[in-house]
Design an enzyme around this catalytic site. Structure first.
Site, PDB file in Angstrom:
ATOM      1  N   GLY A 253      -8.176   9.401   6.290  1.00  0.00           N
ATOM      2  CA  GLY A 253      -8.928  10.467   6.941  1.00  0.00           C
ATOM      3  C   GLY A 253      -9.660  10.004   8.193  1.00  0.00           C
ATOM      4  O   GLY A 253     -10.498  10.716   8.725  1.00  0.00           O
TER       5      GLY A 253
ATOM      6  N   GLY B  97      -2.518  13.090   3.347  1.00  0.00           N
ATOM      7  CA  GLY B  97      -3.679  13.951   3.141  1.00  0.00           C
ATOM      8  C   GLY B  97      -3.737  15.033   4.205  1.00  0.00           C
ATOM      9  O   GLY B  97      -3.053  16.058   4.131  1.00  0.00           O
ATOM     10  N   GLY B  98      -4.541  14.794   5.236  1.00  0.00           N
ATOM     11  CA  GLY B  98      -4.793  15.786   6.286  1.00  0.00           C
ATOM     12  C   GLY B  98      -3.547  16.477   6.816  1.00  0.00           C
ATOM     13  O   GLY B  98      -3.509  17.709   6.925  1.00  0.00           O
TER      14      GLY B  98
ATOM     15  N   HIS C  64      -7.034   7.470  -6.982  1.00  0.00           N
ATOM     16  CA  HIS C  64      -7.279   7.676  -5.552  1.00  0.00           C
ATOM     17  C   HIS C  64      -8.667   7.109  -5.221  1.00  0.00           C
ATOM     18  O   HIS C  64      -9.602   7.225  -6.012  1.00  0.00           O
ATOM     19  CB  HIS C  64      -7.208   9.165  -5.205  1.00  0.00           C
TER      20      HIS C  64
ATOM     21  N   GLU D 230      -3.104   2.725  -0.208  1.00  0.00           N
ATOM     22  CA  GLU D 230      -3.895   3.482   0.766  1.00  0.00           C
ATOM     23  C   GLU D 230      -5.141   2.690   1.156  1.00  0.00           C
ATOM     24  O   GLU D 230      -6.155   2.753   0.441  1.00  0.00           O
ATOM     25  CB  GLU D 230      -4.326   4.816   0.153  1.00  0.00           C
TER      26      GLU D 230
ATOM     27  N   SER E  14      -3.856   8.406   7.027  1.00  0.00           N
ATOM     28  CA  SER E  14      -3.620   8.966   8.364  1.00  0.00           C
ATOM     29  C   SER E  14      -2.153   8.966   8.780  1.00  0.00           C
ATOM     30  O   SER E  14      -1.824   8.717   9.944  1.00  0.00           O
ATOM     31  CB  SER E  14      -4.470   8.237   9.418  1.00  0.00           C
TER      32      SER E  14
ATOM     33  N   GLU F 167     -10.968   8.116  -3.451  1.00  0.00           N
ATOM     34  CA  GLU F 167     -12.081   9.077  -3.503  1.00  0.00           C
ATOM     35  C   GLU F 167     -12.541   9.283  -4.937  1.00  0.00           C
ATOM     36  O   GLU F 167     -13.724   9.493  -5.204  1.00  0.00           O
ATOM     37  CB  GLU F 167     -11.647  10.398  -2.835  1.00  0.00           C
TER      38      GLU F 167
ATOM     39  N   ASN G  43      -1.206  15.500  -0.481  1.00  0.00           N
ATOM     40  CA  ASN G  43      -2.419  15.592  -1.302  1.00  0.00           C
ATOM     41  C   ASN G  43      -3.383  16.529  -0.591  1.00  0.00           C
ATOM     42  O   ASN G  43      -3.995  16.153   0.409  1.00  0.00           O
ATOM     43  CB  ASN G  43      -3.012  14.178  -1.451  1.00  0.00           C
ATOM     44  N   TRP G  44      -3.493  17.742  -1.105  1.00  0.00           N
ATOM     45  CA  TRP G  44      -4.319  18.750  -0.421  1.00  0.00           C
ATOM     46  C   TRP G  44      -5.815  18.529  -0.646  1.00  0.00           C
ATOM     47  O   TRP G  44      -6.638  19.189  -0.029  1.00  0.00           O
ATOM     48  CB  TRP G  44      -3.920  20.172  -0.881  1.00  0.00           C
ATOM     49  N   LYS G  45      -6.156  17.637  -1.544  1.00  0.00           N
ATOM     50  CA  LYS G  45      -7.567  17.339  -1.864  1.00  0.00           C
ATOM     51  C   LYS G  45      -8.323  18.639  -2.163  1.00  0.00           C
ATOM     52  O   LYS G  45      -7.739  19.601  -2.633  1.00  0.00           O
ATOM     53  CB  LYS G  45      -8.203  16.512  -0.741  1.00  0.00           C
TER      54      LYS G  45
HETATM   55  P1  PGA Z   1      -5.116  11.126   5.012  1.00  0.00           P
HETATM   56  O1  PGA Z   1      -5.319  10.974   3.418  1.00  0.00           O
HETATM   57  O2  PGA Z   1      -3.643  11.272   5.257  1.00  0.00           O
HETATM   58  O3  PGA Z   1      -5.904  12.326   5.388  1.00  0.00           O
HETATM   59  O4  PGA Z   1      -5.652   9.856   5.626  1.00  0.00           O
HETATM   60  C1  PGA Z   1      -4.425  10.234   2.651  1.00  0.00           C
HETATM   61  C2  PGA Z   1      -4.855  10.255   1.209  1.00  0.00           C
HETATM   62  O5  PGA Z   1      -6.057  10.115   0.944  1.00  0.00           O
HETATM   63  O6  PGA Z   1      -4.023  10.404   0.302  1.00  0.00           O
END
Ligand code: PGA
Length: 250
Positions: free
Chosen positions: A173, A234-235, A95, A167, A213, A97, A11-13
């Site tokens: 993150g 994500g990251g 998600h 998650e 993470s 966010e 997930n590149w956000k």
């Molecule tokens: P992260 O994000 O790996 O940076 O913790 C995961 C996500 O929000 O899908």
């Protein structure tokens, strides 16, 4: 015997600019992947180019959200049918966010879910608790309620091909990952919930991904858990080597 396929999804956000995104997609090599399926979810404006870059790699394309509206005068929105027309296979919904910053309530998610499925997209449905909820001890009930609220009254065809991503918000993150025991406990509870509601074959067949993470150094111990079928990353998905390493573990 039923068994969920393993999936590693990136997930590149809201990260990268066009040429970085293009380079990142172009540098993904599938030779060593052990995960059954690898997915990348770029920001909307990069989807077409990334799909060109991923052609013939076997890597699937996902989107990070879709509109609750199907088309028309909704400035700034992107519909599920638009995504489908760009060869998008998956759509992340719910998600944390989106829930936290953009008001994606369960009611809205139910509509988005229906739109995505009607357009032929497969949904990666996210769930997860805050640190406060975990500390209260109510985390399992909270997460199952999140799933129930989006899935209830959807007919069985709509629920086909579902992927779930657990998650915990406190692990997204933050560099802090849920321990394999904490993650496995929740994944087993989700599997049980699916079994009770939809039967054992459905429960066993549904991939349940962990997110929060995930990195090359912790992927192996997470993926070794019985009910963890892969990861939503994500990251670490912004680094081709890290992402490829994670996809080579599961
Ligand atoms: P992260 O994000 O790996 O940076 O913790 C995961 C996500 O929000 O899908």
């Amino acid at each position: 015997m039923f068994m969920a396929r393993s999936i590693v999804a990136g997930n590149w956000k809201q990260n990268l600019e066009f040429y970085d995104a293009s380079d990142l997609a172009g540098s993904l090599r599938v030779e060593s992947f052990t995960s059954d399926e690898v997915v990348v979810c770029p920001p909307f404006p990069f989807i077409y180019d990334v799909s060109e870059r991923l052609k013939d790699t076997g890597i699937s394309l996902g989107a990070q959200d879709c509109s609750q509206y199907n088309g028309g005068a909704y400035t700034g929105e992107v519909s599920a049918t638009m995504l489908k027309s760009l060869n998008v296979k998956y759509c992340i919904l719910g998600h944390s966010e989106r829930r936290q910053y953009f008001g994606d309530t369960s009611e809205i998610l139910r509509v988005k879910f229906a739109n995505a499925r009607n357009a032929g997209l497969e949904v990666i449905l996210c769930c997860g608790e805050t640190l406060e909820v975990r500390k209260s001890g109510d985390h399992t009930a909270f997460v199952l309620r999140q799933l129930e609220e989006v899935m209830k009254d959807q007919d069985s065809q709509m629920l086909e091909d579902l992927v779930i991503a657990y998650e915990p918000i406190w692990a997204i993150g933050t560099g802090e990952t849920a321990s394999p025991e904490q993650a496995e406990e929740m994944h087993a509870a989700i599997r049980d919930f699916l079994k009770t509601k939809f039967g054992d074959p459905y429960a066993q067949d549904t991939p349940i991904l962990y997110g929060g993470s995930v990195k090359p150094s912790n992927a192996a111990e997470l993926f070794a858990c019985k009910n963890i079928d892969g990861a939503l990353v994500g990251g670490a998905s912004l680094n081709a080597l890290d992402f490829m390493q994670i996809a080579s573990v599961s």
